[in-house]
Scaffold this motif. Sequence first.
Motif, PDB file in Angstrom:
ATOM      1  N   ILE A 111      27.578  31.033  45.016  1.00  0.00           N
ATOM      2  CA  ILE A 111      28.547  30.736  46.068  1.00  0.00           C
ATOM      3  C   ILE A 111      29.893  31.418  45.850  1.00  0.00           C
ATOM      4  N   ASN A 112      29.979  32.378  44.900  1.00  0.00           N
ATOM      5  CA  ASN A 112      31.307  32.886  44.539  1.00  0.00           C
ATOM      6  C   ASN A 112      31.244  34.252  43.858  1.00  0.00           C
ATOM      7  N   SER A 113      30.486  35.186  44.405  1.00  0.00           N
ATOM      8  CA  SER A 113      30.346  36.508  43.778  1.00  0.00           C
ATOM      9  C   SER A 113      31.655  37.295  43.871  1.00  0.00           C
ATOM     10  N   TYR A 114      32.070  37.891  42.756  1.00  0.00           N
ATOM     11  CA  TYR A 114      33.307  38.672  42.728  1.00  0.00           C
ATOM     12  C   TYR A 114      33.043  40.135  43.092  1.00  0.00           C
ATOM     13  N   VAL A 115      33.727  40.600  44.134  1.00  0.00           N
ATOM     14  CA  VAL A 115      33.743  42.034  44.425  1.00  0.00           C
ATOM     15  C   VAL A 115      34.687  42.722  43.454  1.00  0.00           C
ATOM     16  N   LYS A 153      28.869  39.349  39.391  1.00  0.00           N
ATOM     17  CA  LYS A 153      29.224  40.517  40.190  1.00  0.00           C
ATOM     18  C   LYS A 153      28.515  40.499  41.531  1.00  0.00           C
ATOM     19  N   TYR A 154      29.253  40.806  42.579  1.00  0.00           N
ATOM     20  CA  TYR A 154      28.677  40.788  43.921  1.00  0.00           C
ATOM     21  C   TYR A 154      27.617  41.872  44.090  1.00  0.00           C
ATOM     22  N   THR A 155      26.498  41.489  44.686  1.00  0.00           N
ATOM     23  CA  THR A 155      25.469  42.428  45.096  1.00  0.00           C
ATOM     24  C   THR A 155      25.078  42.097  46.530  1.00  0.00           C
ATOM     25  N   VAL A 178      28.460  34.783  49.362  1.00  0.00           N
ATOM     26  CA  VAL A 178      29.921  34.857  49.418  1.00  0.00           C
ATOM     27  C   VAL A 178      30.414  36.042  48.605  1.00  0.00           C
ATOM     28  N   ALA A 179      31.368  36.772  49.174  1.00  0.00           N
ATOM     29  CA  ALA A 179      32.048  37.858  48.459  1.00  0.00           C
ATOM     30  C   ALA A 179      33.496  37.437  48.244  1.00  0.00           C
ATOM     31  N   THR A 180      33.908  37.373  46.989  1.00  0.00           N
ATOM     32  CA  THR A 180      35.269  36.944  46.664  1.00  0.00           C
ATOM     33  C   THR A 180      36.059  38.130  46.128  1.00  0.00           C
ATOM     34  N   PHE A 181      37.234  38.331  46.723  1.00  0.00           N
ATOM     35  CA  PHE A 181      38.104  39.445  46.333  1.00  0.00           C
ATOM     36  C   PHE A 181      39.221  38.860  45.475  1.00  0.00           C
ATOM     37  N   PHE A 182      38.839  38.468  44.276  1.00  0.00           N
ATOM     38  CA  PHE A 182      39.726  37.724  43.392  1.00  0.00           C
ATOM     39  C   PHE A 182      41.042  38.474  43.188  1.00  0.00           C
ATOM     40  N   GLY A 183      42.164  37.800  43.474  1.00  0.00           N
ATOM     41  CA  GLY A 183      43.479  38.387  43.253  1.00  0.00           C
ATOM     42  C   GLY A 183      43.924  39.396  44.283  1.00  0.00           C
ATOM     43  N   ALA A 202      38.097  34.779  49.825  1.00  0.00           N
ATOM     44  CA  ALA A 202      36.627  34.817  49.843  1.00  0.00           C
ATOM     45  C   ALA A 202      36.122  34.922  51.276  1.00  0.00           C
ATOM     46  N   LEU A 203      34.974  35.593  51.445  1.00  0.00           N
ATOM     47  CA  LEU A 203      34.327  35.741  52.746  1.00  0.00           C
ATOM     48  C   LEU A 203      32.880  35.289  52.663  1.00  0.00           C
ATOM     49  N   ILE A 204      32.418  34.629  53.706  1.00  0.00           N
ATOM     50  CA  ILE A 204      30.988  34.337  53.829  1.00  0.00           C
ATOM     51  C   ILE A 204      30.347  35.591  54.437  1.00  0.00           C
ATOM     52  N   VAL A 205      29.628  36.330  53.620  1.00  0.00           N
ATOM     53  CA  VAL A 205      29.109  37.631  54.062  1.00  0.00           C
ATOM     54  C   VAL A 205      27.621  37.605  54.376  1.00  0.00           C
ATOM     55  N   ASN A 206      26.959  36.512  54.044  1.00  0.00           N
ATOM     56  CA  ASN A 206      25.553  36.353  54.428  1.00  0.00           C
ATOM     57  C   ASN A 206      25.425  35.017  55.153  1.00  0.00           C
ATOM     58  N   PRO A 207      25.811  34.991  56.439  1.00  0.00           N
ATOM     59  CA  PRO A 207      25.868  33.719  57.168  1.00  0.00           C
ATOM     60  C   PRO A 207      24.508  33.100  57.457  1.00  0.00           C
ATOM     61  N   SER A 208      23.439  33.809  57.182  1.00  0.00           N
ATOM     62  CA  SER A 208      22.111  33.245  57.433  1.00  0.00           C
ATOM     63  C   SER A 208      21.746  32.170  56.407  1.00  0.00           C
TER      64      SER A 208
END
Length: 318
Positions: free
Chosen positions: A271-275, A285-287, A292-297, A153-159
Amino acid sequence: MHFAMPPRKTSRPPPYAARQSKSIGIPPALRNLLRDRLRLVLAVIAAIFTLFWLLGRSSDGGSAVRLKAHAGSGAPVVIVTVIDPTADRTWTEKIKKNREDYAKRHGYSTFFPQNDDYPLKGAPNSWAKVPALRHAMTLNPTSQWFWYLDTTALIVNPSIALQSHALNPSKLEKLMIVNEPVVPPDSVIKTFGNLKGDRIDVIVTQDKDGLCQSSFVLRQGEWAKYFLDAWFDPIYRSYNFQKAEAHALEHIVQWHGTILAKLAMIPQNAINSYVAGPANAKNGKYTEGDMVATFFGCDKEKRNCIDEMQPYFDNLEA
């Protein structure tokens, strides 16, 4: 003629006799000094044995927990990410920097143990997140919240600050998903509908298959220790659940009302959107703009986390 009888001996000598007998030999002052010295020597010997025992544990081939001798940062939130020492070093350094940059921005702290820091007794390495959280709490006793964030997982919106986004009690109450099956689609055990935000101690999300462990938050306290101990029970680690700690978590949530009563389930994209992966159809689903963008698996099935995450790293560095 009468003769004086000799005095009769008694088996109970007067008190002064005992005191008199003790005074013969070593003077009391010297005796007290020797006793104090003996106690000091014994205390030193015990301390030396304890020191050697601790050193032996810390050098036990990485199986013992690597403790840090500090009292923690006092940060309101500690981000915990367990690192696999066998993973690509460049990728793991990027992951750590992602958390560190975010933590610095909001006054939070980070903790990056390795999965071989903990004795898992043959259980899958994914179990390491559980003792890692307990470890983080020990190192940071004055911090209130602990955010576990997987390396996928990545924190993609740090604001977005986690506290105002999801931890504030009034905001949390608006996010909570109530009267929904804990395990979709038709678990008979459902989330409680009358919980207050300030009584919540663990915050989770749910994808289409069940409860997620990629990103969840736990509040410091005795209840949290109970929760982690219950989750990490040796019975569950040896039970050979198909999805290891994931299924163990679902089990204890459904079978222990004391856990469900402290749990809040919030929308996955909070806190856990799946890309990629089995995202919740309603909100998983991530938008763009999600926190957070999670690249599950991405660390399995011949995929490459670095390749999948690189465009998001590029956006953060732009």
